[in-house]
Design a protein around this motif. Structure first.
Motif, PDB file in Angstrom:
ATOM      1  N   PHE A 283       0.799  -1.219   0.000  1.00  0.00           N
ATOM      2  CA  PHE A 283       0.000   0.000   0.000  1.00  0.00           C
ATOM      3  C   PHE A 283       0.836   1.275   0.000  1.00  0.00           C
ATOM      4  CE2 PHE A 283      -2.849  -3.200   2.065  1.00  0.00           C
ATOM      5  CZ  PHE A 283      -3.719  -3.314   0.990  1.00  0.00           C
TER       6      PHE A 283
ATOM      7  N   GLU B  41      -1.283   5.600  -2.788  1.00  0.00           N
ATOM      8  CA  GLU B  41      -1.865   5.773  -1.457  1.00  0.00           C
ATOM      9  C   GLU B  41      -3.125   6.615  -1.523  1.00  0.00           C
ATOM     10  OE1 GLU B  41      -0.425   7.627   2.847  1.00  0.00           O
ATOM     11  OE2 GLU B  41       0.845   7.750   1.076  1.00  0.00           O
TER      12      GLU B  41
ATOM     13  N   LYS C 292      -6.914   5.490  -0.236  1.00  0.00           N
ATOM     14  CA  LYS C 292      -7.669   6.262   0.756  1.00  0.00           C
ATOM     15  C   LYS C 292      -9.009   6.709   0.193  1.00  0.00           C
ATOM     16  CE  LYS C 292      -5.632   9.661   2.687  1.00  0.00           C
ATOM     17  NZ  LYS C 292      -4.803  10.878   2.640  1.00  0.00           N
TER      18      LYS C 292
ATOM     19  N   GLN D 292      -4.884   2.837  15.031  1.00  0.00           N
ATOM     20  CA  GLN D 292      -4.336   2.345  13.761  1.00  0.00           C
ATOM     21  C   GLN D 292      -5.284   2.651  12.608  1.00  0.00           C
ATOM     22  OE1 GLN D 292      -3.844  -1.702  15.229  1.00  0.00           O
ATOM     23  NE2 GLN D 292      -1.626  -1.568  14.965  1.00  0.00           N
ATOM     24  N   ILE D 293      -6.580   2.504  12.838  1.00  0.00           N
ATOM     25  CA  ILE D 293      -7.581   2.821  11.812  1.00  0.00           C
ATOM     26  C   ILE D 293      -7.535   4.295  11.473  1.00  0.00           C
ATOM     27  CG2 ILE D 293     -10.063   2.928  11.326  1.00  0.00           C
ATOM     28  CD1 ILE D 293     -10.337   0.403  13.115  1.00  0.00           C
TER      29      ILE D 293
ATOM     30  N   LYS E 179      -5.033   6.343  11.793  1.00  0.00           N
ATOM     31  CA  LYS E 179      -3.802   6.671  11.068  1.00  0.00           C
ATOM     32  C   LYS E 179      -3.924   6.340   9.580  1.00  0.00           C
ATOM     33  CE  LYS E 179       0.332   6.193  12.712  1.00  0.00           C
ATOM     34  NZ  LYS E 179       1.588   5.591  13.245  1.00  0.00           N
ATOM     35  N   VAL E 180      -4.587   5.231   9.266  1.00  0.00           N
ATOM     36  CA  VAL E 180      -4.821   4.883   7.860  1.00  0.00           C
ATOM     37  C   VAL E 180      -5.723   5.931   7.215  1.00  0.00           C
ATOM     38  CG1 VAL E 180      -5.980   3.248   6.325  1.00  0.00           C
ATOM     39  CG2 VAL E 180      -4.437   2.408   8.097  1.00  0.00           C
TER      40      VAL E 180
ATOM     41  N   SER F 275      -0.507   6.045   7.748  1.00  0.00           N
ATOM     42  CA  SER F 275      -0.081   4.647   7.855  1.00  0.00           C
ATOM     43  C   SER F 275      -0.509   3.882   6.599  1.00  0.00           C
ATOM     44  CB  SER F 275      -0.703   3.998   9.090  1.00  0.00           C
ATOM     45  OG  SER F 275      -0.492   2.596   9.094  1.00  0.00           O
ATOM     46  N   ASN F 276       0.359   2.952   6.182  1.00  0.00           N
ATOM     47  CA  ASN F 276       0.052   2.066   5.050  1.00  0.00           C
ATOM     48  C   ASN F 276       0.124   0.608   5.497  1.00  0.00           C
ATOM     49  OD1 ASN F 276       0.073   4.080   2.686  1.00  0.00           O
ATOM     50  ND2 ASN F 276       1.981   4.520   3.727  1.00  0.00           N
ATOM     51  N   GLU F 277      -0.123   0.363   6.774  1.00  0.00           N
ATOM     52  CA  GLU F 277       0.060  -0.957   7.365  1.00  0.00           C
ATOM     53  C   GLU F 277      -0.905  -1.968   6.751  1.00  0.00           C
ATOM     54  OE1 GLU F 277       0.073  -4.285   9.605  1.00  0.00           O
ATOM     55  OE2 GLU F 277      -1.587  -2.966  10.128  1.00  0.00           O
TER      56      GLU F 277
ATOM     57  N   THR G 268      -4.039  -3.656   8.835  1.00  0.00           N
ATOM     58  CA  THR G 268      -5.111  -2.701   9.148  1.00  0.00           C
ATOM     59  C   THR G 268      -5.915  -2.364   7.900  1.00  0.00           C
ATOM     60  OG1 THR G 268      -3.795  -1.739  10.940  1.00  0.00           O
ATOM     61  CG2 THR G 268      -5.630  -0.421  10.110  1.00  0.00           C
ATOM     62  N   ILE G 269      -5.240  -2.109   6.785  1.00  0.00           N
ATOM     63  CA  ILE G 269      -5.946  -1.769   5.548  1.00  0.00           C
ATOM     64  C   ILE G 269      -6.764  -2.956   5.059  1.00  0.00           C
ATOM     65  CG2 ILE G 269      -5.660  -1.135   3.109  1.00  0.00           C
ATOM     66  CD1 ILE G 269      -3.337   0.625   3.914  1.00  0.00           C
TER      67      ILE G 269
END
Length: 443
Positions: free
Chosen positions: A83, A211, A215, A259-260, A262-263, A268-270, A273-274
């Motif tokens: 991501f 990214e 999003k 974490q949510i 931050k996405v 965040s591109n973790e 979580t994505i």
């Protein structure tokens, strides 16, 4: 020394390939192979990636498989790069080919208790042995939160091989390590579907997705749900429902509200979580990666999370709506669970205002959130003490009886040597003595 490398199998980790070579070549000492492969014997190979190969080893390995192919198809690169923007992904690939430490290239979160071991599928093991005469470590089984083999719907089994390469390193061929475990078929439909979804995203070809498009695709999906009110996203309710859903299906690691968030904010591109957000919103993997969202939708997405640009008329309601997610945010900063490195941090006022999207004046109107902040607020000296203790314990765990250098402790904790005198009050005497031994190099 000439390396007679075996065939590398589909979706096989480089670590697995080199572990098979360890047996085929008749090595009895792991350090001997490490010295043949790596630039320095002080740097262990990486189980998820490759390690710093020396010129002779790289020259022989690339006669069998190119570095691009090794990284893209035989390491965990897709899990950490999937991501990123195309530009950042290309830069990451370049850095890894130069043997840069993956932790300096990607966000690699600390592992929880359920993600510490290499995993395998008993049915894949049986098929491998029938097809190749031996089994091997499959990449897709090692993806974070992968609990089921996406091919056989069989519960993955933890081996006894620690996946953290910082531990004492050894080449462990799957054929030698894996026991003949009976397959346990999973009948939880949602677990099966999520495993397949995660696998599809992991295995899809790297394309020129970006990214911003990801999003926007997430935002576009949210606009069609109850989690959108006007231009404002109801993130507290969304996070609570997502967590409840994955908890119900028995997921190993569930994304926190921090974490949510931050996405959603593009910070965040973790991968895990994505995957959870996109799956919960029923976004097709292809739509997520090859989104054709219009520029107008992108702008709407950008505007949707600027809470501070909208007038807050009911502070009591705003305080009540945000206190739960705010507490989770503060806790994740304080204990390091929301930090990419796992390092605990100081919860600052500036950080608080940015998270809530308000000013210092507005924060005075939020007694519930303010009470939470006071619970975590601390002087700088106390936060330095917590960081140095965290770094010391982490290095002790990773290095065992090996010597710990001050440069390692300094780099990991972020605490300067001149600050040590100021944190004595907050440290246990025994811990402080151990740290001072490291500083003074007396053991």
């Amino acid at each position: 020394m000439k390396m007679y490398l075996p065939e590398i199998y589909p979706d096989e980790l480089v670590y697995s390939w080199l572990s098979r070579y360890f047996v085929y070549a008749g090595y009895t000492n792991h350090k001997m192979l490490i010295s043949q492969l790596l630039y320095s014997t002080k740097n262990n190979p990486s189980i998820e990636f490759i390690g710093h190969l020396n010129e002779a080893a790289e020259r022989q390995i690339t006669q069998v498989c190119s570095m691009d192919d090794l990284i893209l198809n035989h390491t965990m690169f897709p899990q950490y790069a999937r991501f990123l923007t195309a530009e950042r992904r290309k830069a990451a690939l370049t850095e890894l080919k130069r043997y840069c430490d993956p932790h300096k290239v990607f966000t690699i979160l600390p592992r929880n208790e359920g993600e510490l071991w290499l995993k395998y599928c008993p049915q894949c093991t049986a098929e491998d042995r029938k097809t190749y005469g031996e089994t091997y470590w499959h990449r897709v089984h090692q993806v974070r939160n992968m609990m089921i083999c996406p091919t056989h719907r069989c519960k993955l089994v933890n081996s006894e091989v620690d996946i953290r390469s910082e531990k004492i390193f050894a080449f462990n061929p799957a054929e030698v390590v894996i026991n003949n475990a009976d397959p346990i078929l999973v009948d939880n439909v949602e677990q099966i579907k999520f495993a397949k979804y995660t696998s599809d995203l992991f295995n899809m070809n790297i394309v020129n997705d970006n990214e911003r498009g990801i999003k926007a695709a997430i935002y576009n999906a949210i606009t069609k749900t109850k989690y959108m009110k006007g231009k404002h996203r109801k993130m507290a309710q969304f996070s609570e429902d997502l967590q409840s859903y994955f908890m119900e299906i028995g997921m190993n690691t569930i994304a926190s509200i921090y974490q949510i968030q931050k996405v959603m904010l593009g910070e965040s591109n973790e991968f895990t979580t994505i995957c959870q957000i996109a799956y919960f919103l029923n976004i097709n993997p292809t739509e997520l990666l090859e989104s054709d969202i219009t520029e107008e939708k992108v702008l709407q997405e950008q505007e949707s999370h600027y809470i501070k640009n909208r007038a807050i008329t009911d502070w009591e309601k705003f305080d009540k709506e945000n206190v739960v997610r705010f507490e989770e945010f503060c806790k994740s900063v304080y204990d390091g669970s929301g930090n990419d490195s796992g390092r605990p941090e100081r919860v600052s006022e500036k950080m608080v205002y940015k998270f809530l999207g308000i000013t210092s004046y507005g924060f005075k109107n939020m007694p519930k959130c303010m009470a939470v902040y006071k619970k975590y607020a601390e002087p700088y000296e106390k936060s330095w003490a917590r960081k140095i203790v965290w770094a010391y314990k982490k290095l002790k765990q990773e290095k065992g009886e090996k010597f710990i250098y001050w440069t390692e402790l300094r780099r990991l904790s972020g605490v300067k040597k001149e600050s040590l005198e100021k944190i004595t009050l907050y440290l246990d005497k025994e811990v402080m003595a151990s740290i001072m031994k490291i500083v003074n190099r007396t053991y």
